[in-house]
Design an enzyme around this catalytic site. Structure first.
Site, PDB file in Angstrom:
ATOM      1  N   LYS A  11     -54.654  -1.385  -5.377  1.00  0.00           N
ATOM      2  CA  LYS A  11     -56.012  -1.460  -5.918  1.00  0.00           C
ATOM      3  C   LYS A  11     -56.997  -2.172  -5.000  1.00  0.00           C
ATOM      4  O   LYS A  11     -58.185  -1.832  -4.987  1.00  0.00           O
ATOM      5  CB  LYS A  11     -55.989  -2.137  -7.289  1.00  0.00           C
ATOM      6  N   ASP A  58     -60.128  -1.054 -15.409  1.00  0.00           N
ATOM      7  CA  ASP A  58     -59.159  -2.012 -15.947  1.00  0.00           C
ATOM      8  C   ASP A  58     -59.825  -3.109 -16.778  1.00  0.00           C
ATOM      9  O   ASP A  58     -59.349  -3.458 -17.862  1.00  0.00           O
ATOM     10  CB  ASP A  58     -58.364  -2.665 -14.815  1.00  0.00           C
TER      11      ASP A  58
END
Length: 301
Positions: free
Chosen positions: A71, A109
């Site tokens: 990420k 997220d």
């Protein structure tokens, strides 16, 4: 953004990735909305990420998700990032935009985490303990800072990495502290915690984290971002100490729905996505009435 008529390929990149239920969730969403797309898993270690992104461009894929440990590493490979991904310093959702296929990095997220907490815990003015300092920890802590937590304690194996994240959060106005993982076993750091979040992938291998869960107030919610058909050792320990627990399934659903909407410009069929996750063995519990944690004074010596 993916065309609604032309079949496109989507997928999740990570290492490990075989555990991911994103294909079940997103393929159910495509079927429910009549889209001819396909979503697959791709095992990609960090040193192969640049080649994988180049291949995705060549294939004109519709979009990608990223999981550990990619990420943060993906940011230099992107054409642009959303303000959310820039604030977090990590991207978990990639969108190919326009005819030229401009690659935009987003992060769903943090918003997915906040949605998963809704009705389960009050964090404004509270103390949150977050374990880990990777891409998921960046999203969780940024979301907590935006939600108005009083302070965030970061527990990480490598203190320098925790301190780097703390510096980023301080720039966002958060009050932070950094402690080693061994502090969790002693328990003092948990004394007035309203929320404890494990963002590490330890649960994927069934590994246990040394922690004195009983040191936290009874209403403190313990969250593990790992999802599985059985509770992770982290959640099992918290439940044995009498705490409410939550795994990563609700966050998976919420962040996945946001990614679907970014790719397709359609409202996500959350009910169909939830059914697919339940069929795969996950438990998507309904939120209970939130509890307030009252700060406790440390015991006198």
């Amino acid at each position: 953004m993916a065309s609604r008529d032309q079949a496109r390929l989507f997928g999740v990149l990570g290492d490990p990735v075989d555990h991911s239920l994103s294909p079940a969730m997103h393929n159910a969403a495509f079927a429910a909305t009549g889209l001819p797309h396909l979503y697959l898993r791709y095992r990609v270690p960090p040193d192969a990420l640049a080649a994988a992104i180049a291949e995705a461009r060549t294939l004109r894929m519709g979009g990608l998700n990223l999981t550990v440990p990619l990420k943060e590493a993906v940011l230099p490979l992107l054409d642009e990032v959303t303000p959310e991904a820039a604030r977090i310093g990590a991207a978990n959702t990639l969108v190919f935009v326009g005819e030229r296929g401009t690659l935009r990095g987003d992060n769903t997220d943090g918003r997915g985490f906040r949605a998963a907490l809704r009705g389960r815990a009050r964090v404004r003015g509270a103390h949150a303990v977050v374990i880990g300092a990777g891409g998921s920890a960046r999203a969780v802590t940024t979301a907590l800072a935006a939600a108005g937590v009083a302070r965030i304690t970061l527990a990480n194996r490598t203190l320098a990495r925790g301190e780097a994240l703390a510096e980023r959060l301080e720039r966002l106005g958060a009050t932070t502290a950094v402690v080693p993982l061994t502090a969790l076993a002693r328990g003092g750091v948990l004394d007035d915690a309203a929320l404890v979040v494990n963002t590490t992938p330890l649960g994927l291998a069934g590994r246990r984290l040394a922690m004195r869960c009983a040191a936290a107030p009874r209403p403190c919610l313990f969250v593990d971002l790992v999802y599985a058909s059985r509770p992770t050792p982290f959640l099992t320990g918290a439940a044995h100490a009498g705490h409410p627990t939550l795994d990563g399934a609700p966050m998976l659903l919420e962040q996945g729905a946001l990614a679907f909407e970014a790719w397709t410009a359609r409202r996500a069929p959350r009910a169909a996505m939830a059914r697919a996750l339940r069929a795969a063995g996950l438990t998507l519990t309904q939120p209970r009435r939130t509890a307030t944690v009252t700060a406790r004074r440390p015991p006198r010596s």
